[in-house]
Design an enzyme around this catalytic site. Structure first.
Site, mmCIF file in Angstrom:
data_model
loop_
_atom_site.group_PDB
_atom_site.id
_atom_site.type_symbol
_atom_site.label_atom_id
_atom_site.label_comp_id
_atom_site.label_asym_id
_atom_site.label_seq_id
_atom_site.Cartn_x
_atom_site.Cartn_y
_atom_site.Cartn_z
ATOM 1 C CG ASN A 111 -0.376 0.115 2.202
ATOM 2 O OD1 ASN A 111 0.661 -0.060 2.875
ATOM 3 N ND2 ASN A 111 -0.982 -0.399 3.812
ATOM 4 C CD GLU A 206 5.032 0.043 12.987
ATOM 5 O OE1 GLU A 206 3.934 0.327 13.545
ATOM 6 O OE2 GLU A 206 5.635 0.044 14.057
ATOM 7 C CB CYS A 240 -2.015 -0.528 8.624
ATOM 8 S SG CYS A 240 -0.418 1.459 8.414
HETATM 9 N N1 LIG Z 1 0.726 -1.188 10.510
HETATM 10 C C1 LIG Z 1 1.279 -1.100 9.599
HETATM 11 O O1 LIG Z 1 2.279 0.402 8.992
HETATM 12 C C2 LIG Z 1 1.108 -1.483 8.360
HETATM 13 C C3 LIG Z 1 0.633 -2.979 8.340
HETATM 14 N N2 LIG Z 1 -0.182 -3.331 7.041
HETATM 15 C C4 LIG Z 1 -0.872 -4.464 6.747
HETATM 16 O O2 LIG Z 1 -0.427 -4.921 6.008
HETATM 17 C C5 LIG Z 1 -1.654 -6.253 4.903
HETATM 18 C C6 LIG Z 1 -1.353 -5.831 3.709
HETATM 19 O O3 LIG Z 1 -0.780 -5.668 3.445
HETATM 20 P P1 LIG Z 1 -0.042 -6.428 2.123
HETATM 21 O O4 LIG Z 1 1.027 -6.126 1.413
HETATM 22 O O5 LIG Z 1 -0.790 -7.759 1.584
HETATM 23 O O6 LIG Z 1 0.799 -7.530 3.578
HETATM 24 P P2 LIG Z 1 1.474 -9.115 3.846
HETATM 25 O O7 LIG Z 1 2.133 -9.317 4.947
HETATM 26 O O8 LIG Z 1 0.860 -10.015 3.092
HETATM 27 O O9 LIG Z 1 3.197 -8.852 2.621
HETATM 28 C C7 LIG Z 1 3.641 -7.463 3.152
HETATM 29 C C8 LIG Z 1 5.194 -7.932 2.247
HETATM 30 O O10 LIG Z 1 5.563 -8.798 3.644
HETATM 31 C C9 LIG Z 1 5.820 -10.113 1.875
HETATM 32 N N3 LIG Z 1 6.077 -11.623 2.017
HETATM 33 C C10 LIG Z 1 4.744 -12.153 1.769
HETATM 34 N N4 LIG Z 1 4.906 -13.244 2.785
HETATM 35 C C11 LIG Z 1 6.250 -13.398 3.290
HETATM 36 C C12 LIG Z 1 7.015 -14.456 3.620
HETATM 37 N N5 LIG Z 1 6.295 -15.272 3.679
HETATM 38 N N6 LIG Z 1 7.980 -14.083 4.174
HETATM 39 C C13 LIG Z 1 8.230 -12.579 3.851
HETATM 40 N N7 LIG Z 1 8.053 -11.939 3.170
HETATM 41 C C14 LIG Z 1 6.345 -12.337 3.362
HETATM 42 C C15 LIG Z 1 5.598 -9.457 0.812
HETATM 43 O O11 LIG Z 1 5.672 -10.000 -0.954
HETATM 44 P P3 LIG Z 1 4.557 -10.580 -1.531
HETATM 45 O O12 LIG Z 1 3.776 -8.647 -2.230
HETATM 46 O O13 LIG Z 1 5.828 -10.857 -3.056
HETATM 47 O O14 LIG Z 1 3.564 -10.677 -1.107
HETATM 48 C C16 LIG Z 1 4.608 -7.662 1.295
HETATM 49 O O15 LIG Z 1 6.405 -7.706 0.734
HETATM 50 C C17 LIG Z 1 -2.821 -5.559 6.160
HETATM 51 O O16 LIG Z 1 -2.982 -6.583 7.519
HETATM 52 C C18 LIG Z 1 -1.752 -4.297 6.827
HETATM 53 O O17 LIG Z 1 -3.011 -3.703 7.686
HETATM 54 C C19 LIG Z 1 -0.118 -2.652 5.709
HETATM 55 C C20 LIG Z 1 0.830 -1.503 5.902
HETATM 56 C C21 LIG Z 1 1.292 -0.340 6.812
HETATM 57 O O1 LIG Z 2 0.617 1.364 5.882
HETATM 58 C C1 LIG Z 2 0.183 2.261 6.167
HETATM 59 O O2 LIG Z 2 -1.238 2.285 5.943
HETATM 60 C C2 LIG Z 2 0.523 3.292 6.522
HETATM 61 O O3 LIG Z 2 1.932 2.599 7.325
HETATM 62 C C3 LIG Z 2 -0.123 4.623 6.977
HETATM 63 O O4 LIG Z 2 0.134 5.446 6.397
HETATM 64 P P1 LIG Z 2 -0.678 6.911 6.507
HETATM 65 O O5 LIG Z 2 -1.409 6.746 7.942
HETATM 66 O O6 LIG Z 2 0.250 8.016 6.784
HETATM 67 O O7 LIG Z 2 -2.025 6.969 5.791
#
Ligand SMILES: NC(=O)C1=CN([C@@H]2O[C@H](COP(=O)(O)OP(=O)(O)OC[C@H]3O[C@@H](n4cnc5c(N)ncnc54)[C@H](OP(=O)(O)O)[C@@H]3O)[C@@H](O)[C@H]2O)C=CC1
Ligand SMILES: O=C(O)[C@H](O)COP(=O)(O)O
Length: 438
Positions: A111, A206, A240
């Site tokens: 994202n 995170e 997130c």
């Molecule tokens: N707290 C925060 O700051 C944030 C949290 N999120 C959370 O992330 C989720 C959505 O994002 P999303 O990208 O789908 O999350 P994922 O956990 O599916 O993926 C995050 C990253 O991890 C990689 N990945 C996937 N499987 C593995 C593995 N087994 N080992 C190492 N790396 C791996 C992905 O690669 P690939 O794309 O190749 O699968 C991607 O680069 C939601 O739950 C959201 O809440 C999102 C943004 C910010």
């Molecule tokens: O990945 C996310 O969703 C972010 O860490 C949130 O960032 P933002 O609050 O600046 O949108």
């Protein structure tokens, strides 16, 4: 991994001011290339055009701030003398400094492929580390272009390696590699399993969130409604920190919902190229998951404030009123443009719902009474509580952390730099006590 290790040794010997200078250069190049990189974001992750440009510019600013902050905090160490501890004379001088960890493995999510990569890359580099970056598969092209800006700035070869590939296929190899000295991950539950598999190295995780928005009887309802819509539905709820549940006092719920629904009606829905407010969610599986939550809420009697509408991965914004705790949407994060509303009879009920979640990223409270807000903030088990505004990570130098299943460690520029160093002490032992006389 081997190249990263070799490059790091040389980089750690590069003066701090020079590391900062290169980072400033990379920031400027990134900003110069904001349009083509933003175009990639539009195409790869369907982020609205304007928000895509903002992501790149914000990333440039983050790099520059990191360079400045690094020069300030890494240039300082501590000096301790032994006679402050009982039983000691002044015979020992302890000098501590912050030194690099080595190779940092950075894994950002889809994202914010550019911004959440840069928020790991810049602190790691200023602190003297090298990086292996595994970009999200959707967002990898944007990431590669962003990394190219660092190479154009003149960062040495091998210092930042970008390894593309599906996380499910190459993730274990990377996260369990003995050459990795730190993992900085942002994403979903995958982070929990990585934490269990990783070795004895610092972890910055995170993860997801179910950020609650508590609206009290004395709230400015226009302000609350604007923040609920922006906080809950910008980038189609795929943040997130998005507002993921509204907990509103019954006595003001009708008035609030009228204002929220009026704003939702004005949102534009369509392709990211047209800068629409609501754009397709990232994948078909994500859209199917969101639909599953909506159907569960329908079966269990939630009130639909708008008709449910979906075309492919495009889901129209939807508010679900009268959500009850037995519905999945009351607890799970849709990561889509669907927002549940629970009507509460007391503040305690709201706090209880918030704290019953397995997540603890952020939360927000709308009230005009700062004393009440502080008490509620203290009671909410989340990394951050926003008073009279929607949850947000930025500004990027603020601490950003989740508790419970929302993560470990704290981000934000200063905290990330401090997390990517270890402390080294050198103790000078004197043959006899020496007390400074001036
Ligand atoms: N707290 C925060 O700051 C944030 C949290 N999120 C959370 O992330 C989720 C959505 O994002 P999303 O990208 O789908 O999350 P994922 O956990 O599916 O993926 C995050 C990253 O991890 C990689 N990945 C996937 N499987 C593995 C593995 N087994 N080992 C190492 N790396 C791996 C992905 O690669 P690939 O794309 O190749 O699968 C991607 O680069 C939601 O739950 C959201 O809440 C999102 C943004 C910010
Ligand atoms: O990945 C996310 O969703 C972010 O860490 C949130 O960032 P933002 O609050 O600046 O949108």
């Amino acid at each position: 991994m081997e190249i990263a290790k070799i490059a790091q040794k040389a980089w750690a010997k590069t003066p701090l001011w020079k590391r900062a200078e290169l980072l400033h250069k990379a920031a400027a190049i990134l900003k110069e290339h904001k349009s083509p990189i933003a175009d990639c974001l539009v195409k790869e992750i369907a982020k609205p055009a304007k928000d895509s440009v903002t992501e790149v510019v914000r990333s440039g600013d983050l790099i520059s701030y990191c360079a400045e902050e690094g020069v300030r905090i890494l240039g300082q160490g501590t000096f301790l003398v032994s006679d402050s501890f009982p039983g000691n004379e002044r015979t020992k001088y302890c000098l501590t400094s912050k030194i690099p960890l080595g190779v940092v493995l950075a894994i950002p999510p889809f994202n914010y492929p550019v911004n959440l990569a840069v928020s790991k890359i810049a602190p790691a580099l200023i602190a003297g580390n090298s990086l292996v970056l595994k970009p999200p598969t959707q967002g990898a092209v944007s990431c590669l272009h962003m990394v190219h800006c660092f190479h154009l700035a003149g960062f040495p070869k091998g210092l930042i390696s970008c390894v593309t590939g599906k996380g499910s296929e190459i993730g274990d190899f990377l996260t369990m590699h003995p050459g990795v000295n730190c993992i900085s991950f942002t994403g979903g539950d995958t982070g929990i399993s990585i934490s269990k598999k990783a070795g004895m190295i610092p972890l910055q995780m995170e993860l997801g969130g179910k950020d609650a928005c508590i609206v009290l009887e004395d709230a400015d309802l226009d302000l609350a409604a604007a923040n609920i819509v922006k906080g809950g539905l910008s980038y189609s709820g795929q943040r997130c920190t998005a507002v993921k549940i509204v907990l509103v006092m019954e006595s003001v719920a009708d008035a609030l919902m009228e204002k929220v629904n009026a704003k939702v009606a004005k949102l534009t829905v369509g392709p990211p190229e047209d800068n629409c407010d609501i754009t397709p969610v990232v994948s078909e599986s994500s859209a199917n998951f969101i639909e599953g939550l909506v159907m569960d809420a329908k079966e269990k009697g939630a009130t639909f404030c708008q008709p449910y509408k979906r075309e492919g991965n495009l889901i129209w914004p939807l508010l679900l009123d009268n959500v009850r705790p037995d519905m999945r949407i009351a607890w799970e994060e849709p990561f889509g443009p669907v927002l549940p509303v629970v009507r509460i009879g007391s503040v305690e009920e709201g706090i209880h719902h918030c704290n019953a979640s397995n997540f603890g990223l952020q939360g927000c409270i709308f009230t005009k009474d700062i004393n009440k807000a502080m008490i509620i903030s203290d009671a909410m088990e989340t990394g951050t509580v926003q008073i009279n505004s929607a949850p947000a990570r930025g500004p990027d130098h603020f601490p950003f952390q989740g508790i419970k299943d929302s993560g470990i460690g704290s981000q934000g520029i200063t905290n990330s730099i401090n997390m990517m160093v270890k402390v080294k002490s050198t103790v000078i032992n004197l043959p006899s006590p020496s007390y400074t006389m001036g």
